[in-house]
Enzyme design. Structure first.
Site, mmCIF file in Angstrom:
data_model
loop_
_atom_site.group_PDB
_atom_site.id
_atom_site.type_symbol
_atom_site.label_atom_id
_atom_site.label_comp_id
_atom_site.label_asym_id
_atom_site.label_seq_id
_atom_site.Cartn_x
_atom_site.Cartn_y
_atom_site.Cartn_z
ATOM 1 C CG ASN A 63 43.402 78.651 82.182
ATOM 2 O OD1 ASN A 63 43.878 79.303 83.097
ATOM 3 N ND2 ASN A 63 42.290 79.000 81.564
ATOM 4 C CE1 TYR A 66 51.300 77.749 82.540
ATOM 5 C CE2 TYR A 66 52.944 76.231 83.391
ATOM 6 C CZ TYR A 66 52.616 77.348 82.638
ATOM 7 O OH TYR A 66 53.598 78.043 81.988
ATOM 8 C CD GLU A 73 43.466 61.356 76.603
ATOM 9 O OE1 GLU A 73 43.492 62.587 76.855
ATOM 10 O OE2 GLU A 73 44.500 60.669 76.501
ATOM 11 C CB CYS A 104 47.267 61.333 81.968
ATOM 12 S SG CYS A 104 45.729 62.151 82.463
ATOM 13 C CB CYS A 107 42.467 60.571 80.733
ATOM 14 S SG CYS A 107 42.580 62.358 80.509
HETATM 15 N N1 THU Z 1 47.333 65.551 77.840
HETATM 16 C C1 THU Z 1 46.191 65.045 77.280
HETATM 17 O O1 THU Z 1 45.417 65.768 76.637
HETATM 18 N N2 THU Z 1 45.927 63.731 77.475
HETATM 19 C C2 THU Z 1 46.703 62.875 78.184
HETATM 20 O O2 THU Z 1 46.323 61.739 78.408
HETATM 21 C C3 THU Z 1 48.013 63.316 78.655
HETATM 22 C C4 THU Z 1 48.273 64.774 78.599
HETATM 23 C C5 THU Z 1 47.618 66.983 77.687
HETATM 24 C C6 THU Z 1 47.561 67.773 78.950
HETATM 25 C C7 THU Z 1 48.442 68.949 78.602
HETATM 26 O O3 THU Z 1 47.656 69.914 77.924
HETATM 27 C C8 THU Z 1 49.468 68.367 77.636
HETATM 28 O O4 THU Z 1 48.904 67.159 77.165
HETATM 29 C C9 THU Z 1 50.821 68.087 78.255
HETATM 30 O O5 THU Z 1 50.714 67.320 79.379
#
Ligand code: THU
Length: 150
Positions: A63, A66, A73, A104, A107
Protein backbone atom coordinates in the site's frame (compact mmCIF):
# COMPACT_ATOMS: atom_id res chain seq x y z
CA UNK A 1 -10.26 -32.15 21.08
CA UNK A 2 -11.96 -29.73 18.75
CA UNK A 3 -10.65 -28.38 15.50
CA UNK A 4 -11.71 -24.83 16.29
CA UNK A 5 -10.85 -22.44 19.05
CA UNK A 6 -7.76 -22.50 21.19
CA UNK A 7 -7.94 -26.15 22.23
CA UNK A 8 -6.61 -27.53 18.95
CA UNK A 9 -3.09 -26.54 19.89
CA UNK A 10 -2.03 -30.05 20.84
CA UNK A 11 -3.25 -31.69 17.63
CA UNK A 12 -0.27 -33.08 15.73
CA UNK A 13 -0.69 -32.64 11.98
CA UNK A 14 -0.04 -35.65 9.78
CA UNK A 15 2.91 -35.25 7.42
CA UNK A 16 1.97 -34.03 3.97
CA UNK A 17 2.67 -36.42 1.11
CA UNK A 18 5.11 -35.59 -1.69
CA UNK A 19 2.12 -35.11 -3.99
CA UNK A 20 0.51 -32.64 -1.60
CA UNK A 21 3.78 -30.74 -1.20
CA UNK A 22 4.32 -30.60 -4.91
CA UNK A 23 0.82 -29.13 -5.41
CA UNK A 24 1.46 -26.67 -2.58
CA UNK A 25 4.68 -25.42 -4.19
CA UNK A 26 2.93 -24.95 -7.52
CA UNK A 27 0.10 -23.00 -5.89
CA UNK A 28 2.50 -20.77 -3.93
CA UNK A 29 4.47 -19.92 -7.06
CA UNK A 30 1.27 -19.21 -9.00
CA UNK A 31 -0.18 -16.86 -6.39
CA UNK A 32 3.20 -15.11 -6.06
CA UNK A 33 2.71 -13.90 -9.62
CA UNK A 34 -0.50 -12.14 -8.50
CA UNK A 35 1.16 -10.29 -5.61
CA UNK A 36 0.79 -6.51 -5.44
CA UNK A 37 4.28 -5.33 -4.50
CA UNK A 38 5.04 -2.14 -6.47
CA UNK A 39 7.03 -0.59 -3.59
CA UNK A 40 9.38 -3.41 -2.63
CA UNK A 41 9.26 -5.35 -5.88
CA UNK A 42 9.48 -8.39 -3.61
CA UNK A 43 6.60 -10.64 -4.56
CA UNK A 44 5.60 -13.40 -2.15
CA UNK A 45 3.08 -16.20 -2.54
CA UNK A 46 1.87 -18.52 0.18
CA UNK A 47 -0.21 -21.69 0.01
CA UNK A 48 -1.57 -23.28 3.18
CA UNK A 49 -2.46 -26.95 3.32
CA UNK A 50 -5.46 -27.47 5.58
CA UNK A 51 -5.91 -30.53 7.76
CA UNK A 52 -8.63 -31.71 5.36
CA UNK A 53 -6.42 -31.31 2.27
CA UNK A 54 -7.85 -27.94 1.22
CA UNK A 55 -5.33 -25.44 -0.15
CA UNK A 56 -5.77 -21.73 0.53
CA UNK A 57 -3.57 -19.08 -1.04
CA UNK A 58 -2.38 -15.61 -0.15
CA UNK A 59 -0.01 -13.03 -1.61
CA UNK A 60 1.54 -9.87 -0.27
CA UNK A 61 -0.54 -6.77 -0.88
CA UNK A 62 1.36 -3.51 -0.39
CA UNK A 63 0.00 0.00 0.00
CA UNK A 64 1.11 3.60 -0.61
CA UNK A 65 0.83 3.89 3.18
CA UNK A 66 3.56 1.29 3.65
CA UNK A 67 2.55 -0.19 7.05
CA UNK A 68 -0.93 -0.91 5.70
CA UNK A 69 0.45 -3.71 3.54
CA UNK A 70 0.09 -7.37 4.45
CA UNK A 71 2.40 -10.34 3.99
CA UNK A 72 1.45 -13.35 1.89
CA UNK A 73 1.41 -15.76 4.83
CA UNK A 74 -0.98 -13.66 6.89
CA UNK A 75 -3.18 -13.04 3.86
CA UNK A 76 -3.35 -16.83 3.42
CA UNK A 77 -4.27 -17.39 7.08
CA UNK A 78 -7.03 -14.76 6.88
CA UNK A 79 -8.40 -16.30 3.68
CA UNK A 80 -8.32 -19.78 5.21
CA UNK A 81 -10.15 -18.73 8.36
CA UNK A 82 -12.74 -16.93 6.24
CA UNK A 83 -13.16 -20.18 4.27
CA UNK A 84 -13.68 -22.15 7.48
CA UNK A 85 -10.22 -23.76 7.63
CA UNK A 86 -8.41 -23.31 10.96
CA UNK A 87 -6.09 -26.27 11.15
CA UNK A 88 -3.03 -26.55 8.92
CA UNK A 89 -0.40 -29.15 8.07
CA UNK A 90 2.01 -27.18 5.90
CA UNK A 91 2.65 -23.85 4.25
CA UNK A 92 4.62 -23.23 1.08
CA UNK A 93 6.12 -19.79 0.64
CA UNK A 94 7.38 -18.70 -2.77
CA UNK A 95 9.63 -15.80 -3.70
CA UNK A 96 11.92 -14.72 -6.51
CA UNK A 97 14.81 -14.27 -4.11
CA UNK A 98 18.16 -15.97 -4.60
CA UNK A 99 17.76 -18.01 -1.41
CA UNK A 100 14.56 -19.39 0.15
CA UNK A 101 13.19 -16.96 2.75
CA UNK A 102 11.45 -17.94 5.99
CA UNK A 103 8.25 -16.15 7.08
CA UNK A 104 8.76 -12.86 8.95
CA UNK A 105 8.28 -12.69 12.70
CA UNK A 106 4.73 -11.37 12.60
CA UNK A 107 3.72 -14.15 10.20
CA UNK A 108 5.34 -16.79 12.42
CA UNK A 109 3.24 -15.50 15.31
CA UNK A 110 0.07 -15.53 13.21
CA UNK A 111 0.77 -19.10 12.08
CA UNK A 112 1.57 -20.52 15.52
CA UNK A 113 -1.92 -19.62 16.72
CA UNK A 114 -3.36 -22.24 14.39
CA UNK A 115 -0.51 -24.65 13.68
CA UNK A 116 2.33 -24.92 16.22
CA UNK A 117 3.75 -27.98 14.43
CA UNK A 118 3.47 -26.59 10.93
CA UNK A 119 5.88 -27.66 8.22
CA UNK A 120 7.23 -24.55 6.47
CA UNK A 121 8.56 -25.06 2.95
CA UNK A 122 10.13 -22.07 1.25
CA UNK A 123 10.78 -22.20 -2.48
CA UNK A 124 12.27 -19.84 -5.01
CA UNK A 125 11.31 -19.32 -8.61
CA UNK A 126 14.83 -20.54 -9.36
CA UNK A 127 14.07 -23.95 -7.87
CA UNK A 128 15.76 -23.70 -4.46
CA UNK A 129 14.04 -24.97 -1.36
CA UNK A 130 14.42 -24.89 2.42
CA UNK A 131 12.29 -26.52 5.07
CA UNK A 132 11.74 -25.82 8.74
CA UNK A 133 9.17 -26.60 11.38
CA UNK A 134 7.42 -23.61 12.88
CA UNK A 135 8.77 -24.74 16.24
CA UNK A 136 12.30 -24.20 14.93
CA UNK A 137 11.42 -20.77 13.57
CA UNK A 138 9.50 -19.62 16.63
CA UNK A 139 10.63 -21.45 19.79
CA UNK A 140 9.01 -20.59 23.12
CA UNK A 141 6.07 -19.03 21.32
CA UNK A 142 3.28 -17.06 22.88
CA UNK A 143 0.20 -19.17 22.12
CA UNK A 144 -3.45 -19.34 23.21
CA UNK A 145 -2.25 -21.50 26.12
CA UNK A 146 -0.10 -18.63 27.36
CA UNK A 147 -3.29 -16.76 28.19
CA UNK A 148 -4.24 -19.51 30.67
CA UNK A 149 -1.63 -18.04 33.01
CA UNK A 150 -3.78 -14.96 33.59
N1 THU B 1 6.72 -10.27 2.93
C1 THU B 1 5.87 -11.34 2.92
O1 THU B 1 4.87 -11.36 2.19
N2 THU B 1 6.14 -12.36 3.77
C2 THU B 1 7.19 -12.41 4.63
O2 THU B 1 7.28 -13.32 5.43
C3 THU B 1 8.22 -11.39 4.55
C4 THU B 1 7.90 -10.18 3.76
C5 THU B 1 6.43 -9.12 2.06
C6 THU B 1 6.07 -7.87 2.78
C7 THU B 1 6.43 -6.83 1.74
O3 THU B 1 5.32 -6.68 0.86
C8 THU B 1 7.59 -7.45 0.98
O4 THU B 1 7.54 -8.83 1.27
C9 THU B 1 8.95 -6.90 1.37
O5 THU B 1 9.16 -6.96 2.72
Amino acid sequence: MTKSGATHEAVLPSSPSDTELSALRTRALAVMARAYAPYSNFRVGAALLGEDGAVVEGCNVENASYPAGICAERAAVAAAVAAGVQSFRAIAVATEAEEPTPPCGICRQMLVEFAPDLLVVSVTSGGRESRWTLGELLPEAFTPKSLDRR
